[in-house]
Design a protein around this motif. Structure first.
Motif, short mmCIF file in Angstrom:
data_model
loop_
_atom_site.label_atom_id
_atom_site.label_comp_id
_atom_site.label_asym_id
_atom_site.label_seq_id
_atom_site.Cartn_x
_atom_site.Cartn_y
_atom_site.Cartn_z
N ILE A 1 1.25 -1.05 -0.18
CA ILE A 1 -0.14 -0.12 -0.23
C ILE A 1 1.43 0.78 0.23
O ILE A 1 0.87 2.40 -0.78
CB ILE A 1 -0.94 -0.21 1.20
CG1 ILE A 1 -2.24 -0.80 1.18
CG2 ILE A 1 -1.81 1.02 1.77
CD1 ILE A 1 -2.66 -1.24 2.34
N VAL A 2 1.85 1.15 1.00
CA VAL A 2 2.91 2.64 1.26
C VAL A 2 3.37 2.31 -0.78
O VAL A 2 3.66 3.66 -0.95
CB VAL A 2 3.61 2.04 1.63
CG1 VAL A 2 5.00 3.48 1.89
CG2 VAL A 2 3.37 2.27 3.17
N THR A 3 3.80 1.35 -1.28
CA THR A 3 4.75 1.59 -2.94
C THR A 3 3.44 2.87 -3.39
O THR A 3 3.79 3.24 -4.27
CB THR A 3 5.30 0.64 -2.93
OG1 THR A 3 6.40 -0.33 -2.04
CG2 THR A 3 4.93 0.86 -4.23
N GLY A 4 2.50 1.54 -3.81
CA GLY A 4 1.20 1.93 -4.93
C GLY A 4 1.04 3.50 -4.16
O GLY A 4 0.81 3.91 -5.30
N ALA A 5 0.71 3.80 -3.33
CA ALA A 5 0.59 5.70 -2.78
C ALA A 5 1.60 6.61 -3.22
O ALA A 5 1.00 7.26 -4.01
CB ALA A 5 0.29 6.02 -1.23
N GLY A 6 2.81 6.14 -2.79
CA GLY A 6 3.90 6.52 -3.04
C GLY A 6 3.70 6.53 -4.47
O GLY A 6 4.25 7.80 -5.10
N THR A 7 3.27 5.92 -5.77
CA THR A 7 3.54 5.69 -7.39
C THR A 7 2.87 7.02 -7.61
O THR A 7 3.08 7.99 -8.53
CB THR A 7 3.51 4.37 -7.81
OG1 THR A 7 2.43 3.67 -7.66
CG2 THR A 7 4.76 3.69 -7.60
N VAL A 8 1.52 6.92 -7.21
CA VAL A 8 0.45 7.70 -7.29
C VAL A 8 0.54 9.04 -7.10
O VAL A 8 1.01 10.11 -7.93
CB VAL A 8 -0.58 7.08 -6.81
CG1 VAL A 8 -1.85 8.36 -6.95
CG2 VAL A 8 -1.32 5.91 -6.98
N VAL B 1 8.72 5.58 -1.77
CA VAL B 1 8.36 4.30 -2.57
C VAL B 1 10.04 3.44 -2.28
O VAL B 1 10.34 2.11 -2.04
CB VAL B 1 9.00 4.81 -4.30
CG1 VAL B 1 9.67 3.84 -5.44
CG2 VAL B 1 7.84 5.05 -4.41
N LEU B 2 10.34 4.34 -1.61
CA LEU B 2 12.47 4.35 -1.75
C LEU B 2 12.80 3.02 -0.19
O LEU B 2 12.76 1.83 0.27
CB LEU B 2 13.51 5.16 -1.16
CG LEU B 2 14.58 4.51 -0.78
CD1 LEU B 2 15.06 3.85 -1.63
CD2 LEU B 2 15.63 5.84 -1.60
N ASN B 3 11.24 4.05 0.53
CA ASN B 3 11.95 2.66 1.99
C ASN B 3 10.79 1.10 1.88
O ASN B 3 11.29 1.20 2.43
CB ASN B 3 11.43 3.84 3.28
CG ASN B 3 11.30 2.87 4.50
OD1 ASN B 3 10.12 2.85 4.89
ND2 ASN B 3 12.44 2.93 5.06
#
Length: 403
Positions: A266-273, A306-308
């Protein structure tokens, strides 16, 4: 906290030049495009150090390795401080970046010392220090250049790196490699092989590389935007924009805690958006300071998320090869950053801020596409949190003698 500060100071030397490009160019007699190559040299040198030096953390005693790299960085900062022309400055910048990967020896060091249930928080804390160093370097360089010229920045950081080398030697525990006997070339082959045998490493490296490329496009071109019409800011004022980026960097600890609770995807997906959406605000920032601030904060927040989250996925794959995984991942990451800086300089010359925003948005949209493809192709294996075991995700075959 010592490790967090140490990583921040190590990477800071690679970004001091960004708000000073106009000033350095005038004093050393180089044009804007040539001056921007200082940023590219820093990220390219860092990428080289990641692939050549960071894997040594799986082979030799890590505290000693970190201390030696920090001491060498101090020496190379002095080369930049005494540069008489653009060529010497480029050489000093590249060598400083090469050895400043000591920061990337410290990050997996912290991950190894942390309990598995707290790894996300610990890595997030150390990475917060790294990102604050990256961003606040611009603020510090702008302020110090006003006080004593752009060379003062390098003198001060060299002294701080000597101090960090001493403190790391005194405060950190001894921590050796994985115990396997292998040659240096075998170690490098094993690092490259990680890409072949770990699909998550391939996906996450691509996502993070595009994310840092977008990040670098912003921070490289931002100097030119703020130095020209309608802003016409001084070097110290431009450096203050690092404070805006620092707000986003503070989200690393939040992202780490969410990863520990199983929300890494979820963190990755939100970060890319958010990374993609931030360029809409940045485009409006050509003549609006408010929108520019909003875009900078959102982009830095998204990049850090995204990085973390990617680090938390990857550090769980093979604990005994954590430095090699980190080396492979961070090499791809900073190659992306170097490419972003180079592209930003070229696009600025051709299309100005509008062209830069199109470039940044395209790179950011690429992170969203890759994340979607990762979810489709790796399924539930990629959706596990940092507690995912290497057995579930597929191991690299045992290395042969000498590797």
């Amino acid at each position: 906290m010592l490790m967090s500060v140490a990583t921040g100071l190590a990477v800071a030397g690679n970004y001091f030049a960004q708000p000073l490009l106009d000033l350095i160019g005038r004093e050393l007699g180089v044009g804007p495009s040539a001056a921007a190559l200082v940023v590219t040299a820093a990220q390219g040198g860092y990428a080289l150090g990641l692939i050549l030096l960071v894997p040594l953390g799986d082979l030799v005693e890590r505290r000693r390795l970190a201390m030696c790299l920090y001491a060498a960085t101090a020496v190379f900062l002095l080369v930049s401080a005494t540069a008489v022309n653009g060529t010497v400055l480029l050489a000093g910048t590249a060598l400083t970046a090469l050895t400043s990967v000591g920061a990337q020896v410290v990050v997996p060091f912290a991950a190894t010392l942390a309990a598995p249930a707290e790894r996300g928080r610990v890595v997030g804390t150390v990475m917060t220090g790294l990102m604050l160093g990256l961003l606040l370097a611009r603020t510090a360089s702008g302020a110090l250049s006003e006080l004593g010229g752009w060379r003062t920045v390098y003198w001060v950081n060299a002294l701080l790196m000597v101090l960090m080398a001493v403190l790391l030697r005194v405060c950190l525990p001894r921590l050796g490699g994985d115990g396997e006997r292998r040659s240096y070339l075998g170690l490098l082959r094993s690092t490259v092989a990680m890409f072949r045998y770990e699909p998550l490493l391939r996906w996450r490296s691509g996502i993070a590389a595009l994310s840092l490329a977008s990040f670098s496009v912003l921070w490289t071109a931002l100097t030119f935007l703020l130095a020209g019409s309608p802003y016409e800011w001084s070097e110290s004022a431009i450096g203050l924009f690092g404070l805006a980026g620092a707000v986003g960097a503070l989200t690393a600890m939040v992202a780490g805690r969410l990863a520990d609770r199983g929300f890494v995807q979820i963190v990755t997906g939100a970060g890319t958006v958010l990374l993609t959406a931030s360029w809409l605000a940045l485009a409006a920032g050509a003549r609006s300071l408010i929108w520019l601030l909003v875009g900078v904060i959102v982009l830095d927040l998204a990049h850090q998320a995204v990085l973390n989250s990617s680090q938390n996925v990857l550090y769980a794959l093979r604990p005994e090869a954590r430095n090699r995984i980190n080396s492979a991942f961070m090499t791809a990451l900073f190659v992306g950053g170097a490419a972003g800086s180079a592209l930003a300089s070229a696009v600025w010359a051709l299309g100005g801020w509008s062209g830069v925003c199109v470039l940044g948005a395209t790179l950011s949209a690429g992170t969203l596409v890759l994340w979607g493809l990762e979810r489709v192709t790796t399924g539930r294996a990629a959706g596990k949190s940092s507690n995912t075991s290497a057995r579930d995700l597929g191991r690299i075959p045992a290395t042969t003698e000498g590797e």
